[in-house]
Design an enzyme around this catalytic site. Structure first.
Site, PDB file in Angstrom:
ATOM      1  N   THR A  70       0.835  -1.205   0.000  1.00  0.00           N
ATOM      2  CA  THR A  70       0.000   0.000   0.000  1.00  0.00           C
ATOM      3  C   THR A  70       0.871   1.257   0.000  1.00  0.00           C
ATOM      4  O   THR A  70       0.356   2.369  -0.085  1.00  0.00           O
ATOM      5  CB  THR A  70      -0.864   0.039   1.275  1.00  0.00           C
ATOM      6  OG1 THR A  70      -0.006  -0.062   2.425  1.00  0.00           O
ATOM      7  CG2 THR A  70      -1.860  -1.113   1.306  1.00  0.00           C
ATOM      8  N   ARG A 109       3.745   6.757  17.300  1.00  0.00           N
ATOM      9  CA  ARG A 109       2.388   6.293  17.613  1.00  0.00           C
ATOM     10  C   ARG A 109       2.240   5.977  19.112  1.00  0.00           C
ATOM     11  O   ARG A 109       1.139   5.995  19.646  1.00  0.00           O
ATOM     12  CB  ARG A 109       2.141   5.047  16.745  1.00  0.00           C
ATOM     13  CG  ARG A 109       0.743   4.535  16.672  1.00  0.00           C
ATOM     14  CD  ARG A 109       0.601   3.670  15.412  1.00  0.00           C
ATOM     15  NE  ARG A 109      -0.435   2.653  15.554  1.00  0.00           N
ATOM     16  CZ  ARG A 109      -0.810   1.821  14.593  1.00  0.00           C
ATOM     17  NH1 ARG A 109      -0.230   1.885  13.396  1.00  0.00           N
ATOM     18  NH2 ARG A 109      -1.742   0.926  14.792  1.00  0.00           N
ATOM     19  N   GLY A 128       1.436  -6.278   5.854  1.00  0.00           N
ATOM     20  CA  GLY A 128       1.104  -7.662   6.222  1.00  0.00           C
ATOM     21  C   GLY A 128       1.393  -7.936   7.688  1.00  0.00           C
ATOM     22  O   GLY A 128       1.476  -9.079   8.121  1.00  0.00           O
ATOM     23  N   ASP A 137       0.193  -2.682  19.271  1.00  0.00           N
ATOM     24  CA  ASP A 137       0.100  -2.412  17.827  1.00  0.00           C
ATOM     25  C   ASP A 137       0.504  -0.984  17.492  1.00  0.00           C
ATOM     26  O   ASP A 137      -0.154  -0.313  16.715  1.00  0.00           O
ATOM     27  CB  ASP A 137      -1.337  -2.701  17.333  1.00  0.00           C
ATOM     28  CG  ASP A 137      -1.425  -2.686  15.810  1.00  0.00           C
ATOM     29  OD1 ASP A 137      -0.387  -2.850  15.147  1.00  0.00           O
ATOM     30  OD2 ASP A 137      -2.535  -2.496  15.280  1.00  0.00           O
ATOM     31  N   TRP A 174       5.197  -0.174   5.840  1.00  0.00           N
ATOM     32  CA  TRP A 174       4.113   0.244   4.949  1.00  0.00           C
ATOM     33  C   TRP A 174       3.928   1.739   4.783  1.00  0.00           C
ATOM     34  O   TRP A 174       2.956   2.177   4.166  1.00  0.00           O
ATOM     35  CB  TRP A 174       2.800  -0.412   5.390  1.00  0.00           C
ATOM     36  CG  TRP A 174       2.437  -0.228   6.840  1.00  0.00           C
ATOM     37  CD1 TRP A 174       2.967  -0.897   7.908  1.00  0.00           C
ATOM     38  CD2 TRP A 174       1.486   0.676   7.392  1.00  0.00           C
ATOM     39  NE1 TRP A 174       2.394  -0.462   9.087  1.00  0.00           N
ATOM     40  CE2 TRP A 174       1.478   0.488   8.796  1.00  0.00           C
ATOM     41  CE3 TRP A 174       0.603   1.619   6.846  1.00  0.00           C
ATOM     42  CZ2 TRP A 174       0.649   1.222   9.651  1.00  0.00           C
ATOM     43  CZ3 TRP A 174      -0.230   2.340   7.704  1.00  0.00           C
ATOM     44  CH2 TRP A 174      -0.189   2.133   9.080  1.00  0.00           C
ATOM     45  N   GLU A 213      -0.383  -7.830  10.163  1.00  0.00           N
ATOM     46  CA  GLU A 213      -1.449  -8.532  10.893  1.00  0.00           C
ATOM     47  C   GLU A 213      -1.599  -9.966  10.376  1.00  0.00           C
ATOM     48  O   GLU A 213      -2.564 -10.656  10.693  1.00  0.00           O
ATOM     49  CB  GLU A 213      -2.772  -7.773  10.748  1.00  0.00           C
ATOM     50  CG  GLU A 213      -2.927  -6.648  11.752  1.00  0.00           C
ATOM     51  CD  GLU A 213      -1.897  -5.545  11.621  1.00  0.00           C
ATOM     52  OE1 GLU A 213      -1.693  -5.068  10.487  1.00  0.00           O
ATOM     53  OE2 GLU A 213      -1.259  -5.179  12.622  1.00  0.00           O
TER      54      GLU A 213
END
Lengths: 255, 529
Positions: free
Chosen positions: B168, B322, B184, B295, B234, B186
């Site tokens: 992506t 994050r 990918g 995550d 990503w 996950e």
């Protein structure tokens, strides 16, 4: 011949959804057993055991948002926008179908027993309970609270009873109570219709919509745990509550 | 004959001819937007000032280009010489005129039906180099298109999609290479970053973001968990041409929410890696969240600036993570210099240890019955880009303030299947918040903030006109004063924003563009006549 053509056209038009159109490919008793853990992990926080959670009553053969198994599959995957039903990640196609089968099995289970009389409850709804002042059923009634036309298809008797005696235990999405004071001193109290960074729309208790720029507000208080609905714990007897619950549970809209 | 050739040449439409030196010196030609972040340094800053504080109130839509898709539209466009190249969901490309918003060509990819994608069939943009446009696809291919027609020049498989790989990311074009990351995280892939020859599509190097057997760092994974430890790549990284280092953020370790099977720090998940651009060799790494259980991918854009730090000129990297901490690193060596909490968090002590390692608080690990932690999995910020203005010397980032209830369970790895071992839900009944914040780069102190009704998924653009553009989740696209955060202009696009703004010149006039809802909106002072 015509049937064969129709069938082949349909087969060509559908892919994932071959299974969706023709039914759930994973709906055996083993599949339903396999989904028990999935249900516990993904669904039970809101749906409880099906009919005792804060979310939709799943012990219901006809789910308003999911007329077909394919629609239920999509709802489990993508959620229902505008409600508390979230999208899910982490479920394979097979697991999702197994959950569909599990939810349908819940729907076939014995309906929750209702003790009261629906007809007496209907009289209470429009009479002593004055529920119709704030709630609409089939186009009749007020607009302050949620439309209850199909509430019996969406919520279980236990949830309905709890909402009558403890309205603040679960506030319906879209019914946030707000209190506003504008910079020029005007006070507005009502239900939030919409809000973004720059404006808020409120429907007051006379059904008037106020659209306000946030830059014009002196105060904006959100009463997220409050409901304008009174508790009926003292106002109705146990029997009357049973009757009212029976009436609400009988309201199925067009379903 | 020579005359005929000359006439033919003059009649040929101009294809994009973007050479590496142009991208390297992108700040000198602000009329174009030649690479994902506007320049290699990750600044997302436009040197244009035709739109500025004095005329911002008069900004209006110049054109709107609707796409015929309903998936989230996350593209950050590229503009070269009046042509805008956008990717559309799921893995398509359109070239548009910036003058009119009219499409010139479209590339439509037929994808398999059994894709493994986590979070929407999305794409974050293309790269342009030479006469080609480069696209990554959900079936994990890298495709080179002819910039003039959209014809496929080459198409190579980066990884098999059936094993949970997808792509992506907007590629990063540098020198003669196209650098791409993988998604990918996950699905228990083993992450990597690749470089391909722009002419041939041949792979030049691959850096595995998880060490292999016998390699340094593999001991940070229990047993064989390194084989399916994720650490995807990503979001497009940054590049320092002088140091010849690529900086790229890596994603969560897999499975996301249960660390029992992967005891250890899980290198190089949730890290930034510095790689030699020619060879892909690891120069240094810094791990933000060792043994992540929430995550919190470190897939944010590393912002590279040269500023004095504690009185000494340093080559710095600014990184709003994050996990709710803002970091300053020395980008030559990877040395940790500073961190500061910039959004509410409840999982770690507010001061990190002297090496920049967070000190985790008790009872913050996901459990079978759920535990409330701030921030939630989408984190304090996410894939969308921050911005740095060399004029104000401020770092701008769109922040999220939302708690999550984290659950864990046991889950076996199975190739091509989801590999999460848990989940999270937003805290029920909570009205989450957002804010655009301006941070002093070398202290992390918040200089101003512009509160948002809800957490946004929009990136930020700063301009030499003194404007900071960003979007709100409800669809407003707005401009703030870069020195104090005062609102100067806004436009309700009517669609949710999951993308990064850019700016460029079209026939000498400045435009600002953003993907919102299912359309690209181009704004300026004068509309189509």
């Amino acid at each position: 011949m015509k049937n064969r053509i129709l069938r082949s056209l349909a087969a060509a038009a559908l892919s994932l959804s071959a299974a969706q159109a023709q039914g759930n490919p994973f709906a055996t008793a083993d599949d339903i057993r396999a989904a028990e853990g999935l249900y516990q992990f993904h669904c039970s926080f809101c749906h409880g055991r099906g009919d005792d959670g804060m979310a939709a009553n799943l012990k219901n053969p006809r789910l308003p948002h999911a007329p077909s198994d394919g629609a239920l599959f999509q709802i489990i995957r993508a959620g229902i926008p505008g409600t508390d039903m979230p999208l899910s990640i982490g479920l394979t196609d097979k697991e999702t179908w197994q959950l569909v089968a599990y939810v349908r099995a819940l729907g076939r289970s014995a309906p929750a027993p209702v003790r009261g009389s629906s007809s007496l409850g209907q009289a209470l709804f429009w009479g002593k309970g004055i529920c119709g002042t704030c709630h609409m059923v089939a186009g009749k009634g007020g607009r302050q609270g949620p439309d209850l036309s199909d509430i019996g298809a969406r919520r279980a008797p236990s949830h309905l009873r709890q909402s009558l005696v403890d309205p603040e235990a679960s506030i319906a999405a879209g019914f946030l109570l707000v209190e506003i004071v504008t910079r020029d001193g005007k006070k507005i109290t009502g239900t939030r219709v919409n809000e973004n960074t720059f404006s808020i729309q409120v429907r007051d208790f006379s059904d008037k919509i106020h659209s306000l720029r946030k830059s014009d507000l002196a105060q904006l208080n959100k009463q997220s745990a409050k409901s304008t609905m009174p508790s009926y714990r003292q106002q109705l007897s146990d029997q009357e509550l049973d009757d009212l619950v029976a009436h609400l549970y009988s309201l199925r809209g067009g379903l | 004959m020579r005359q005929v050739i000359a006439i033919l040449a003059a009649a040929l439409p101009l294809a994009a001819q973007v050479i590496y030196e142009q991208i390297r010196n992108a700040d000198q030609t602000p009329g174009n937007w030649l690479t994902f972040s506007g320049n290699y340094l990750g600044h997302r800053h436009s040197g244009l000032k035709l739109l500025n504080k004095s005329n911002a109130a008069a900004i209006k839509p110049v054109w709107v280009f609707q796409i015929d898709k309903t998936d989230k539209f996350e593209a950050s466009p590229i503009v070269a010489d009046g042509i805008m190249y956008i990717s559309e969901p799921p893995s398509d490309v359109t070239a548009l005129e910036t003058k009119t918003g009219r499409p010139l060509w479209r590339y439509r990819r037929v994808l398999p039906e059994d894709l493994r994608v986590c979070c929407g069939k999305v794409n974050r943009g293309v790269a342009v180099l030479g006469d080609k446009v480069f696209l990554t696809t959900l079936d994990a291919h890298l495709v080179a298109l002819d910039a003039l027609t959209g014809n496929t020049v080459w198409d190579v498989e980066v990884a098999p999609y059936k094993t949970g790989h997808s792509m992506t990311v907007a590629p990063l074009a540098l020198k003669d290479k196209i650098v791409v990351g993988i998604a990918g995280g996950e699905f228990g892939i083993r992450g990597f970053l690749d470089a391909y020859d722009a002419q041939t599509g041949k792979r030049v190097w691959r850096f595995w973001t998880i060490p292999g057997a016998g390699e340094p760092g593999v001991q940070t994974w229990k047993g064989e968990s390194y084989k399916y430890g994720s650490a995807a790549t990503w979001v497009t990284g940054s590049y320092d041409p002088e140091l010849n280092l690529i900086y790229w953020g890596t994603g969560n370790p897999g499975p996301d929410w249960n660390g029992e099977t992967r005891h250890g720090d899980n290198l190089y998940s949730d890290s930034v890696v510095a790689l030699d651009a020619d060879t892909g060799q690891l120069k240094w790494y810094f791990q933000f969240t060792p043994h992540d259980l929430h995550d919190w991918d470190a897939t944010q854009v590393p912002v590279l600036v040269d500023l004095p730090f504690q009185g000494k000129p340093r080559k710095l990297m600014l990184f709003a993570n994050r996990n709710a901490f803002y970091y300053v690193l020395d980008r030559s060596s990877g040395q940790y210099l500073l961190s500061k909490q910039y959004v509410r968090q409840t999982w770690a002590q507010t001061s990190l240890d002297p090496k920049g390692r967070p000190i985790r608080l008790p009872n913050t690990e996901p459990t079978e019955n759920g535990v409330l932690v701030y921030p939630n999995s989408p984190g304090a910020t996410n894939f969308y880009a921050p911005s740095y203005s060399p004029l104000t010397r401020l770092f701008y980032v769109n922040t999220r303030d939302e708690g999550g209830i984290f659950y864990s369970r046991r889950e076996e790895y199975k190739e091509g299947n989801w590999f999460l071992a848990g989940r999270f839900i937003s805290k029920p009944g909570e009205e989450a918040r957002g804010a655009v914040k301006a941070l002093e780069p070398t202290t992390g102190i918040v200089k101003w903030e512009f509160p948002l009704h809800s957490p946004s998924w929009s990136g930020v653009l700063s301009t030499a006109g003194g404007l900071v553009f960003a979007g709100a989740h409800e669809g407003d696209f707005f401009a703030l004063d870069d020195t104090n955060g005062k609102l100067l202009w806004r436009f309700p696009t009517g669609g949710r924003i999951f993308a990064n703004p850019i700016s460029y010149l079209s026939e000498g006039k400045q435009q600002v563009a953003i993907a919102a809802g299912h359309a690209i909106f181009a704004f300026g002072l004068e509309g189509e006549k």
